[in-house]
Design an enzyme around this catalytic site. Structure first.
Site, PDB file in Angstrom:
ATOM      1  N   VAL A  58       0.837  -1.203   0.000  1.00 26.26           N
ATOM      2  CA  VAL A  58       0.000   0.000   0.000  1.00 26.26           C
ATOM      3  C   VAL A  58       0.874   1.256   0.000  1.00 26.26           C
ATOM      4  O   VAL A  58       0.590   2.226  -0.714  1.00 26.26           O
ATOM      5  CB  VAL A  58      -0.959  -0.002   1.214  1.00 26.26           C
ATOM      6  CG1 VAL A  58      -1.782   1.276   1.240  1.00 26.26           C
ATOM      7  CG2 VAL A  58      -1.888  -1.216   1.166  1.00 26.26           C
ATOM      8  N   PHE A  95       2.824   4.112   6.935  1.00 23.25           N
ATOM      9  CA  PHE A  95       2.390   2.764   6.539  1.00 23.25           C
ATOM     10  C   PHE A  95       3.209   1.670   7.211  1.00 23.25           C
ATOM     11  O   PHE A  95       2.751   0.532   7.280  1.00 23.25           O
ATOM     12  CB  PHE A  95       2.554   2.583   5.012  1.00 23.25           C
ATOM     13  CG  PHE A  95       1.745   3.544   4.201  1.00 23.25           C
ATOM     14  CD1 PHE A  95       0.419   3.284   3.920  1.00 23.25           C
ATOM     15  CD2 PHE A  95       2.306   4.717   3.713  1.00 23.25           C
ATOM     16  CE1 PHE A  95      -0.339   4.163   3.171  1.00 23.25           C
ATOM     17  CE2 PHE A  95       1.553   5.618   2.967  1.00 23.25           C
ATOM     18  CZ  PHE A  95       0.237   5.335   2.699  1.00 23.25           C
ATOM     19  N   THR A 100       9.968  -6.181   4.906  1.00 16.30           N
ATOM     20  CA  THR A 100       8.974  -6.865   4.072  1.00 16.30           C
ATOM     21  C   THR A 100       8.802  -6.154   2.722  1.00 16.30           C
ATOM     22  O   THR A 100       8.200  -6.713   1.819  1.00 16.30           O
ATOM     23  CB  THR A 100       7.594  -6.950   4.769  1.00 16.30           C
ATOM     24  OG1 THR A 100       7.202  -5.643   5.152  1.00 16.30           O
ATOM     25  CG2 THR A 100       7.646  -7.851   5.988  1.00 16.30           C
ATOM     26  N   ARG A 142     -10.244 -20.320  10.006  1.00 20.81           N
ATOM     27  CA  ARG A 142      -9.001 -19.725  10.500  1.00 20.81           C
ATOM     28  C   ARG A 142      -9.314 -18.937  11.777  1.00 20.81           C
ATOM     29  O   ARG A 142     -10.284 -18.151  11.795  1.00 20.81           O
ATOM     30  CB  ARG A 142      -8.446 -18.791   9.413  1.00 20.81           C
ATOM     31  CG  ARG A 142      -7.102 -18.197   9.722  1.00 20.81           C
ATOM     32  CD  ARG A 142      -6.532 -17.468   8.525  1.00 20.81           C
ATOM     33  NE  ARG A 142      -7.274 -16.249   8.204  1.00 20.81           N
ATOM     34  CZ  ARG A 142      -6.933 -15.405   7.238  1.00 20.81           C
ATOM     35  NH1 ARG A 142      -5.884 -15.655   6.482  1.00 20.81           N
ATOM     36  NH2 ARG A 142      -7.640 -14.319   7.006  1.00 20.81           N
ATOM     37  N   ARG A 156     -16.121 -10.452   2.687  1.00 18.54           N
ATOM     38  CA  ARG A 156     -15.230  -9.312   2.923  1.00 18.54           C
ATOM     39  C   ARG A 156     -15.521  -8.209   1.910  1.00 18.54           C
ATOM     40  O   ARG A 156     -16.064  -8.449   0.830  1.00 18.54           O
ATOM     41  CB  ARG A 156     -13.759  -9.728   2.761  1.00 18.54           C
ATOM     42  CG  ARG A 156     -13.281 -10.714   3.808  1.00 18.54           C
ATOM     43  CD  ARG A 156     -13.121 -10.032   5.163  1.00 18.54           C
ATOM     44  NE  ARG A 156     -12.620 -10.935   6.180  1.00 18.54           N
ATOM     45  CZ  ARG A 156     -13.379 -11.750   6.913  1.00 18.54           C
ATOM     46  NH1 ARG A 156     -14.680 -11.805   6.728  1.00 18.54           N
ATOM     47  NH2 ARG A 156     -12.831 -12.513   7.842  1.00 18.54           N
ATOM     48  N   GLY A 166      -9.758 -16.323  14.566  1.00 17.09           N
ATOM     49  CA  GLY A 166      -9.822 -14.865  14.571  1.00 17.09           C
ATOM     50  C   GLY A 166     -10.555 -14.259  13.390  1.00 17.09           C
ATOM     51  O   GLY A 166     -10.698 -13.035  13.313  1.00 17.09           O
ATOM     52  N   SER A 180       1.835  -6.671   9.904  1.00  7.95           N
ATOM     53  CA  SER A 180       0.401  -6.733   9.587  1.00  7.95           C
ATOM     54  C   SER A 180      -0.160  -8.141   9.376  1.00  7.95           C
ATOM     55  O   SER A 180      -1.140  -8.303   8.673  1.00  7.95           O
ATOM     56  CB  SER A 180       0.129  -5.885   8.337  1.00  7.95           C
ATOM     57  OG  SER A 180       0.847  -6.415   7.248  1.00  7.95           O
ATOM     58  N   TYR A 211      -2.677  -7.701  16.486  1.00 11.17           N
ATOM     59  CA  TYR A 211      -2.489  -6.780  15.357  1.00 11.17           C
ATOM     60  C   TYR A 211      -3.508  -5.638  15.449  1.00 11.17           C
ATOM     61  O   TYR A 211      -3.133  -4.452  15.460  1.00 11.17           O
ATOM     62  CB  TYR A 211      -2.629  -7.538  14.024  1.00 11.17           C
ATOM     63  CG  TYR A 211      -2.803  -6.619  12.838  1.00 11.17           C
ATOM     64  CD1 TYR A 211      -1.807  -5.730  12.482  1.00 11.17           C
ATOM     65  CD2 TYR A 211      -3.986  -6.638  12.091  1.00 11.17           C
ATOM     66  CE1 TYR A 211      -1.979  -4.870  11.406  1.00 11.17           C
ATOM     67  CE2 TYR A 211      -4.158  -5.789  11.014  1.00 11.17           C
ATOM     68  CZ  TYR A 211      -3.156  -4.899  10.674  1.00 11.17           C
ATOM     69  OH  TYR A 211      -3.333  -4.045   9.619  1.00 11.17           O
TER      70      TYR A 211
HETATM   71  N1  UDP Z   1      -9.108 -17.008   3.063  1.00  2.93           N
HETATM   72  C1  UDP Z   1      -9.253 -18.319   2.617  1.00  2.93           C
HETATM   73  N2  UDP Z   1      -8.148 -18.962   2.123  1.00  2.93           N
HETATM   74  C2  UDP Z   1      -6.906 -18.380   2.072  1.00  2.93           C
HETATM   75  C3  UDP Z   1      -6.771 -17.031   2.522  1.00  2.93           C
HETATM   76  C4  UDP Z   1      -7.896 -16.388   3.004  1.00  2.93           C
HETATM   77  O1  UDP Z   1     -10.349 -18.880   2.656  1.00  2.93           O
HETATM   78  O2  UDP Z   1      -5.944 -19.034   1.644  1.00  2.93           O
HETATM   79  C5  UDP Z   1     -10.293 -16.277   3.576  1.00  2.93           C
HETATM   80  C6  UDP Z   1     -10.128 -15.761   4.992  1.00  2.93           C
HETATM   81  O3  UDP Z   1     -10.551 -16.751   5.929  1.00  2.93           O
HETATM   82  C7  UDP Z   1     -11.041 -14.553   4.978  1.00  2.93           C
HETATM   83  C8  UDP Z   1     -10.969 -14.051   3.537  1.00  2.93           C
HETATM   84  O4  UDP Z   1     -10.455 -15.144   2.773  1.00  2.93           O
HETATM   85  O5  UDP Z   1     -12.364 -14.935   5.237  1.00  2.93           O
HETATM   86  C9  UDP Z   1     -10.046 -12.873   3.366  1.00  2.93           C
HETATM   87  O6  UDP Z   1      -8.822 -13.181   4.009  1.00  2.93           O
HETATM   88  P1  UDP Z   1      -7.537 -12.281   3.862  1.00  2.93           P
HETATM   89  O7  UDP Z   1      -6.432 -12.959   4.628  1.00  2.93           O
HETATM   90  O8  UDP Z   1      -7.300 -11.977   2.433  1.00  2.93           O
HETATM   91  O9  UDP Z   1      -7.938 -10.907   4.556  1.00  2.93           O
HETATM   92  P2  UDP Z   1      -8.504 -10.568   6.041  1.00  2.93           P
HETATM   93  O10 UDP Z   1      -9.986 -10.476   5.891  1.00  2.93           O
HETATM   94  O11 UDP Z   1      -8.057 -11.642   6.981  1.00  2.93           O
HETATM   95  O12 UDP Z   1      -7.878  -9.253   6.326  1.00  2.93           O
END
Ligand code: UDP
Length: 319
Positions: free
Chosen positions: A12, A70, A35, A276, A216, A278, A74, A138
């Site tokens: 970004v 920035f 990074t 996943r 999302r 969180g 993250s 985070y």
């Molecule tokens: N996600 C997924 N598979 C992956 C990576 C992400 O299903 O390999 C899902 C993740 O659980 C979330 C969405 O995609 O619901 C967006 O995840 P990302 O990590 O891109 O962004 P976040 O919303 O965590 O900031």
């Protein structure tokens, strides 16, 4: 304006630095390349490779009109495993920046905050007055910095804006997302399409959403950059404004994979995987405040455009 862009070699930060240079600002990028990538620093920007906490006081002594901040750690998962990296790398470092700004009378600050400051939302779309209850270190570290900035604005007259990003995606020409450890959905799916990964794992198909996968709000990095330039212009002394930035519509993981299949023409195998830790089920921004107060008009909100630009970038890197 004479501007310092911390983290301007990252995804970004580099896109915003490119927009700032194009708009005629005098830009210095400060990045430790932990990074980021040196070749992501746009032509026309000065580059200082250094640790922010060590170098920022000396850099700002040169006299700057403002800072776009920035530089940060993250990764949500990493923040749960190693919170010390986030309290130090985000909070302590940002405090050093704030103190250097105070010492050298640098008046304007635009800060990269995040939707992760809200945690699991009670209502979507999420407005800026929603409760902030981050569910990982985070988000907590970014919220702590937002609080610090707010108090500096009141006490020391800083003109500050925090921008709370939802899911940033897409690319700006040769400036795009390339993390050593990729965790974000769209770049991962495009790695499958470009043949560098076999399949995408779908983290949970039993969420309380229409198709069972998480929803999302994806925002194009160019729209995000536009908001930073507007925030810089609109920042007012003594005020800390906070704006959410998203496109305002939600797409499920399945819809993203479908969009990537349509754009790339690749079948993109997807396999079910556990949820996943969180992850909230649905995150969608209300960006009404940014539109009303900054005059922000996102123009690349279509998922096909966002994915298409990210795909162009991925192909240019793997060609
Ligand atoms: N996600 C997924 N598979 C992956 C990576 C992400 O299903 O390999 C899902 C993740 O659980 C979330 C969405 O995609 O619901 C967006 O995840 P990302 O990590 O891109 O962004 P976040 O919303 O965590 O900031």
């Amino acid at each position: 304006m004479k501007l310092l862009v911390t983290g301007g070699a990252g995804y970004v930060g580099s896109v915003c630095a490119a927009h700032l240079v194009d708009a005629g600002h005098d830009v210095t990028v400060l990045d430790d390349l932990s990074t980021g990538h040196k070749d992501a620093v746009p032509d026309g920007a000065r580059f200082v490779e250094a640790d922010l906490a060590d170098a920022v006081d000396e850099v700002l002594a040169d006299g700057f009109d403002g800072v776009l901040h920035f530089a940060a750690k993250s990764l949500v998962g990493e923040s749960v495993q190693r919170p010390e990296l986030y309290w130090n790398g985000n909070v302590v470092t940002s405090f050093r920046l704030l103190e250097a700004m105070r010492r050298h009378r640098t008046r304007r600050l635009v800060f990269s905050s995040t939707a992760a400051t809200y945690g699991e939302p009670e209502q979507v779309p999420i407005r800026e007055d929603a409760p902030t209850r981050p569910t990982n270190p985070y988000g907590a570290s970014k919220l702590a910095i937002d609080h610090a900035i707010g108090s500096y604005a009141v006490a020391h007259g800083l003109a500050a804006v925090s921008l709370r990003y939802f899911n940033v995606a897409g690319a700006h020409g040769r400036f795009g997302e390339r993390h050593t450890v990729e965790t974000h959905l769209i770049p991962i799916v495009l790695q499958v399409a470009s043949g560098t990964r076999e399949a995408v794992q779908v983290y949970g198909e039993d969420w309380p959403t229409p198709d069972g996968t998480c929803v999302r709000d994806y925002i194009h990095v160019d729209d995000l950059a536009d908001a930073h330039l507007l925030a810089l212009e609109h920042a007012q002394p003594g005020r800390h404004a906070i704006y959410n930035l998203g496109s305002g519509s939600g797409f499920s993981v399945r819809e993203v994979v479908e969009a990537c299949r349509a754009v790339t023409g690749h079948p993109i195998p997807a396999v079910a995987a556990p949820r996943r830790a969180g992850d909230p089920a649905v995150l969608i921004a209300s960006s009404e405040a940014a539109k009303a107060e900054l005059g922000w008009r996102p123009s690349r909100t279509d998922l096909a455009t966002i994915v298409g630009d990210a795909w162009e970038f991925t192909r240019s890197r793997t060609a």
